[in-house]
Structures are given as C-alpha cells and as structure tokens.
Motif scaffolding. Structure first.
Motif, PDB file in Angstrom:
ATOM      1  N   UNK A   1      -5.391  -1.483 -13.296  1.00 15.58           N
ATOM      2  CA  UNK A   1      -4.924  -1.872 -14.624  1.00 15.58           C
ATOM      3  C   UNK A   1      -3.848  -0.921 -15.110  1.00 15.58           C
ATOM      4  N   UNK A   2      -4.022  -0.308 -16.288  1.00 11.82           N
ATOM      5  CA  UNK A   2      -3.014   0.604 -16.829  1.00 11.82           C
ATOM      6  C   UNK A   2      -3.106   2.025 -16.255  1.00 11.82           C
ATOM      7  N   UNK A   3      -4.083   2.263 -15.355  1.00 17.89           N
ATOM      8  CA  UNK A   3      -4.285   3.603 -14.798  1.00 17.89           C
ATOM      9  C   UNK A   3      -3.673   3.722 -13.401  1.00 17.89           C
ATOM     10  N   UNK A   4      -3.041   4.867 -13.146  1.00 16.16           N
ATOM     11  CA  UNK A   4      -2.614   5.240 -11.804  1.00 16.16           C
ATOM     12  C   UNK A   4      -3.267   6.575 -11.490  1.00 16.16           C
ATOM     13  N   UNK A   5      -4.032   6.619 -10.403  1.00 12.36           N
ATOM     14  CA  UNK A   5      -4.738   7.836 -10.013  1.00 12.36           C
ATOM     15  C   UNK A   5      -4.085   8.400  -8.761  1.00 12.36           C
ATOM     16  N   UNK A   6      -3.574   9.618  -8.867  1.00 12.49           N
ATOM     17  CA  UNK A   6      -2.988  10.321  -7.724  1.00 12.49           C
ATOM     18  C   UNK A   6      -3.904  11.485  -7.399  1.00 12.49           C
ATOM     19  N   UNK A   7      -4.788  11.288  -6.428  1.00 10.16           N
ATOM     20  CA  UNK A   7      -5.808  12.289  -6.147  1.00 10.16           C
ATOM     21  C   UNK A   7      -5.234  13.525  -5.472  1.00 10.16           C
ATOM     22  N   UNK A   8      -4.090  13.379  -4.815  1.00 10.92           N
ATOM     23  CA  UNK A   8      -3.494  14.542  -4.166  1.00 10.92           C
ATOM     24  C   UNK A   8      -2.890  15.482  -5.193  1.00 10.92           C
TER      25      UNK A   8
ATOM     26  N   UNK B   1     -12.656   5.325  -0.031  1.00 14.92           N
ATOM     27  CA  UNK B   1     -11.781   6.446   0.317  1.00 14.92           C
ATOM     28  C   UNK B   1     -10.552   6.487  -0.598  1.00 14.92           C
ATOM     29  N   UNK B   2     -10.742   6.520  -1.907  1.00 10.54           N
ATOM     30  CA  UNK B   2      -9.580   6.453  -2.802  1.00 10.54           C
ATOM     31  C   UNK B   2      -8.576   7.575  -2.596  1.00 10.54           C
ATOM     32  N   UNK B   3      -9.054   8.764  -2.200  1.00 11.56           N
ATOM     33  CA  UNK B   3      -8.137   9.892  -2.056  1.00 11.56           C
ATOM     34  C   UNK B   3      -7.182   9.708  -0.879  1.00 11.56           C
ATOM     35  N   UNK B   4      -7.562   8.892   0.112  1.00 11.17           N
ATOM     36  CA  UNK B   4      -6.699   8.677   1.268  1.00 11.17           C
ATOM     37  C   UNK B   4      -5.435   7.907   0.909  1.00 11.17           C
ATOM     38  N   UNK B   5      -5.508   7.136  -0.146  1.00 10.61           N
ATOM     39  CA  UNK B   5      -4.374   6.298  -0.517  1.00 10.61           C
ATOM     40  C   UNK B   5      -3.338   7.051  -1.338  1.00 10.61           C
ATOM     41  N   UNK B   6      -3.650   8.316  -1.648  1.00 11.98           N
ATOM     42  CA  UNK B   6      -2.702   9.086  -2.434  1.00 11.98           C
ATOM     43  C   UNK B   6      -2.710   8.624  -3.871  1.00 11.98           C
ATOM     44  N   UNK B   7      -2.141   7.478  -4.132  1.00 10.78           N
ATOM     45  CA  UNK B   7      -2.077   6.951  -5.488  1.00 10.78           C
ATOM     46  C   UNK B   7      -2.576   5.514  -5.494  1.00 10.78           C
ATOM     47  N   UNK B   8      -3.521   5.238  -6.367  1.00 12.39           N
ATOM     48  CA  UNK B   8      -4.036   3.877  -6.488  1.00 12.39           C
ATOM     49  C   UNK B   8      -3.932   3.447  -7.943  1.00 12.39           C
ATOM     50  N   UNK B   9      -3.792   2.148  -8.161  1.00 13.43           N
ATOM     51  CA  UNK B   9      -3.591   1.612  -9.501  1.00 13.43           C
ATOM     52  C   UNK B   9      -4.749   0.707  -9.891  1.00 13.43           C
TER      53      UNK B   9
ATOM     54  N   UNK C   1       0.847  -1.192   0.000  1.00 12.94           N
ATOM     55  CA  UNK C   1       0.000   0.000   0.000  1.00 12.94           C
ATOM     56  C   UNK C   1       0.879   1.238   0.000  1.00 12.94           C
ATOM     57  N   UNK C   2       0.522   2.278  -0.779  1.00 13.08           N
ATOM     58  CA  UNK C   2       1.395   3.412  -0.958  1.00 13.08           C
ATOM     59  C   UNK C   2       1.482   4.305   0.270  1.00 13.08           C
ATOM     60  N   UNK C   3       0.386   4.619   0.914  1.00 20.85           N
ATOM     61  CA  UNK C   3       0.398   5.530   2.058  1.00 20.85           C
ATOM     62  C   UNK C   3      -0.839   5.290   2.898  1.00 20.85           C
ATOM     63  N   UNK C   4      -0.639   5.016   4.204  1.00 23.10           N
ATOM     64  CA  UNK C   4      -1.779   4.759   5.069  1.00 23.10           C
ATOM     65  C   UNK C   4      -1.841   5.745   6.226  1.00 23.10           C
ATOM     66  N   UNK C   5      -0.909   6.690   6.271  1.00 23.26           N
ATOM     67  CA  UNK C   5      -0.879   7.663   7.360  1.00 23.26           C
ATOM     68  C   UNK C   5      -2.191   8.431   7.418  1.00 23.26           C
ATOM     69  N   UNK C   6      -2.765   8.504   8.616  1.00 23.63           N
ATOM     70  CA  UNK C   6      -4.015   9.230   8.779  1.00 23.63           C
ATOM     71  C   UNK C   6      -5.252   8.389   8.582  1.00 23.63           C
ATOM     72  N   UNK C   7      -5.083   7.123   8.208  1.00 19.37           N
ATOM     73  CA  UNK C   7      -6.229   6.234   8.030  1.00 19.37           C
ATOM     74  C   UNK C   7      -6.547   5.571   9.365  1.00 19.37           C
ATOM     75  N   UNK C   8      -7.775   5.728   9.815  1.00 19.82           N
ATOM     76  CA  UNK C   8      -8.185   5.263  11.142  1.00 19.82           C
ATOM     77  C   UNK C   8      -8.963   3.950  11.054  1.00 19.82           C
ATOM     78  N   UNK C   9      -8.557   2.996  11.891  1.00 21.98           N
ATOM     79  CA  UNK C   9      -9.222   1.693  11.931  1.00 21.98           C
ATOM     80  C   UNK C   9      -9.632   1.389  13.367  1.00 21.98           C
TER      81      UNK C   9
END
Length: 228
Positions: free
Chosen positions: A136-143, A126-134, A1-9
């Motif tokens: 298939x051929x797409x990488x989405x960096x919401x930040x 919460x896709x934006x919390x992950x910073x960048x998600x992949x 996982x690229x970034x989990x800081x700030x994710x509450x469980x």
C-alpha cells in the motif's frame, strides 16, 4: 521485483522439458536455480543448497511430492514450498498443505503466475531478501532499515522500525500485545506490556494517524494495521 540476487530456488519435476523451461525463465529473472528429477534427489540437494523456495511436483515415481515436502520441511531450515499438481483436487491440496506446503498451483499454469506466487512467498517468509518491498502506502527497505510512508521517509528508532515493519507485514491481522512483545522485544523482555501502547502512540503521531484509522485498536485483543 526489485532484487532477486542471492535468492535460491529448487525445481523438482520428473519431466525434463518442464524443468528446462522453468529453469531458463527463473535464471533470466536473476534467481539462483537448481533442479532435481525425483523426490529423493530433491531432499538430498535441499540439505546443502537450502533453497528459499521449492517448486515441487506432486506426481513423481518413488518418493512423490507429498513425501518430499514432508522430508524437506523436516530438515529444519526456513523454506517456502509451492506444490504443482495436474489435477485440481481439494483432497490433494489439503494433504499438501497439511504436510507443510505453502502454496498450490494446478498445471497448466502461466510463468507469470508462478513468478507472482514466488514473490508472494518471498514477501511473506523472506522480506529482507527483496531489499525493498511495497505494501500500500508503505515501502520497507530492510537493508537500509528504512520505511517510507506516502513517499516520505519516517524518522524511526530501531524499535519503532521493527514494530512498524512487523505490523505492516502482518497487515489485516490483529496482533496481541504478547505477540508484539515476543516478536519485537523478544521473549526475554522483562518490562510492562504498556510499552507497546507507548510505541503505538508514537507511531500514530509519526504517521499522522490522529483518527486511529491506520493503526486500529481492538480492546482486549490488540492492534491491526489496515491498508487501503
């Protein structure tokens, strides 16, 4: 996982050794974790902690997992609930999902599987919390408000970005023009729905989708992105 800081469980189980094992593992992964030993405590803690994900055991004394699930969902914030059960009972799964649970796991389970389920729920809700998600051929960096397709950064307008992100996140689902307008342009959009066609045409050009194999048209229904 690229970034989990700030994710509450939040972990909820009446067995302290299970809570300790899961808490140590998730904290080591970088998550912010809180625990509860019963359903009522979980509901109270959820109101202040507002977890992104709740791992909730079904069988607990007093307020059980089903009732806790219903009460937590009723609070009103966006939360993904993964329920844990000691028996693989279809009736229990249906009951949990009907009350608002988002996923179900049967004990015993591997920690790696739990991580995968958590990541799946985060990608979905919460896709934006992950910073960048992949996908298939797409990488989405919401930040950065950036989408990479086949290792190339796409030059997108803000609206094109939101439209393509919405379609990629819902890949495999036919999205109607009305749904697209409501989500990307918001409910107060007063223009014509053919604006969607204009933007779809622009995205196809930027994706080199000349044969409409990536963004497919379903006449009378809408559009769907198919990933390899």
């Amino acid at each position: 996982m690229s970034a989990v800081k700030g994710i509450r469980i939040m972990l909820v189980d009446d067995e302290p050794h299970i809570l300790q094992f899961l808490e140590i593992g998730l904290v080591n992964e970088g998550y912010e974790v809180i625990t509860a030993l019963d359903g009522m405590s979980a509901v109270t803690l959820a109101q202040d902690f507002q977890p992104h994900v709740v791992i909730l055991d079904v069988m607990m004394p007093g307020v059980d997992g089903f009732e806790a699930c219903r009460m937590i969902k009723k609070i009103g914030f966006n939360v993904a609930i993964i329920m844990l059960t000691a028996k693989d009972d279809v009736e229990d799964r249906v009951k949990g999902l009907t009350l608002g649970a988002d996923d179900y796991m049967v004990k015993p389970f591997s920690f790696d599987e739990l991580l995968a389920r958590i990541q799946a729920r985060l990608r979905n809700q919460f896709p934006s919390l992950l910073g960048e998600v992949t996908y298939g051929p797409f990488q989405i960096d919401d930040r950065r408000k950036e989408i990479i397709y086949e290792q190339k950064v796409l030059e997108l307008s803000p609206t094109e970005y939101e439209l393509l992100k919405f379609m990629v996140l819902n890949h495999g689902i036919v999205l109607s023009k009305t749904k697209i307008l409501d989500t990307v342009w918001s409910y107060d959009f007063g223009g014509e729905d053919n604006i969607v066609e204009v933007y779809i045409r622009s995205l196809r050009e930027k994706l080199n989708d000349k044969g409409h194999q990536l963004i497919r048209t379903f006449r009378g229904s809408g559009y769907r992105i198919d990933l390899p």
